[in-house]
Motif scaffolding. Structure first.
Motif, PDB file in Angstrom:
ATOM      1  N   THR A  63      -4.222   1.686   5.089  1.00  0.00           N
ATOM      2  CA  THR A  63      -2.957   2.397   5.235  1.00  0.00           C
ATOM      3  C   THR A  63      -3.027   3.691   4.425  1.00  0.00           C
ATOM      4  O   THR A  63      -3.394   3.675   3.257  1.00  0.00           O
ATOM      5  N   PHE A  64      -2.678   4.784   5.080  1.00  0.00           N
ATOM      6  CA  PHE A  64      -2.656   6.102   4.450  1.00  0.00           C
ATOM      7  C   PHE A  64      -1.207   6.547   4.338  1.00  0.00           C
ATOM      8  O   PHE A  64      -0.425   6.362   5.279  1.00  0.00           O
ATOM      9  N   SER A  65      -0.842   7.143   3.211  1.00  0.00           N
ATOM     10  CA  SER A  65       0.520   7.657   3.075  1.00  0.00           C
ATOM     11  C   SER A  65       0.502   9.037   2.447  1.00  0.00           C
ATOM     12  O   SER A  65      -0.353   9.350   1.618  1.00  0.00           O
ATOM     13  N   ALA A  66       1.445   9.841   2.894  1.00  0.00           N
ATOM     14  CA  ALA A  66       1.658  11.184   2.336  1.00  0.00           C
ATOM     15  C   ALA A  66       3.148  11.338   2.115  1.00  0.00           C
ATOM     16  O   ALA A  66       3.952  10.846   2.915  1.00  0.00           O
ATOM     17  N   GLN A  67       3.544  12.009   1.044  1.00  0.00           N
ATOM     18  CA  GLN A  67       4.953  12.148   0.681  1.00  0.00           C
ATOM     19  C   GLN A  67       5.286  13.606   0.430  1.00  0.00           C
ATOM     20  O   GLN A  67       4.458  14.365  -0.070  1.00  0.00           O
TER      21      GLN A  67
END
Length: 151
Positions: free
Chosen positions: A120-124
């Motif tokens: 899982t990749f996340s960017a904020q």
């Protein structure tokens, strides 16, 4: 969790039920918000089952309420077009108004299953749409696939 379907999405994001997991932080130039990836390994067919629960949750989860660092919040979930990677993939965006100035705290999640692994990749970002670099996701997923084929 105010919506059980959303709980399935959060459980997948947190790699609940995985055998082992590791996270990596990505610091971006000109951004105070780091990106993140979580690699979760599952025994047997459990990766497929975990991904199926995530997909099921994304079919109906659109918002939920909770309590975080700054107090109560309401999150809006928007599914996005998934990249064509791995065995299966999903992508969605979470948006939560910040209590001080009502700007949206936005987080993009991309989850990809490759065999017995879910990454899982996340960017904020704050006040604008978040996006994890597609090329980096593709490169990481290709590496995971290469390792899976050598087993």
């Amino acid at each position: 969790m105010s919506d059980p379907a959303c709980q399935a999405v959060m459980d997948a994001r947190d790699a609940k039920g995985s055998f082992a997991r590791v996270s990596q932080i990505f610091n971006w130039k000109n951004s105070i918000w780091p990106g993140n990836s979580t690699l979760a390994s599952y025994e047997g067919g459990k990766a497929g089952a975990a991904f199926e629960r995530l997909q099921g949750g994304l079919k109906t989860c659109r918002s939920y309420t909770g309590t975080g660092w700054v107090g109560p919040y309401k999150a809006e979930l928007t599914p996005e077009k998934a990249p064509r990677l791995g065995d299966e993939a999903v992508r969605y965006q979470l948006a939560m108004p910040m209590p001080e100035d009502k700007r949206l705290d936005q987080i993009q999640y991309t989850a990809v299953r490759v065999g017995s692994v879910v990454v899982t990749f996340s960017a904020q970002d704050l006040g604008r749409r978040a996006s994890f670099p597609a090329g980096l996701i593709r490169k990481q997923v290709e590496r995971i696939g290469a390792v899976q084929r050598t087993r």
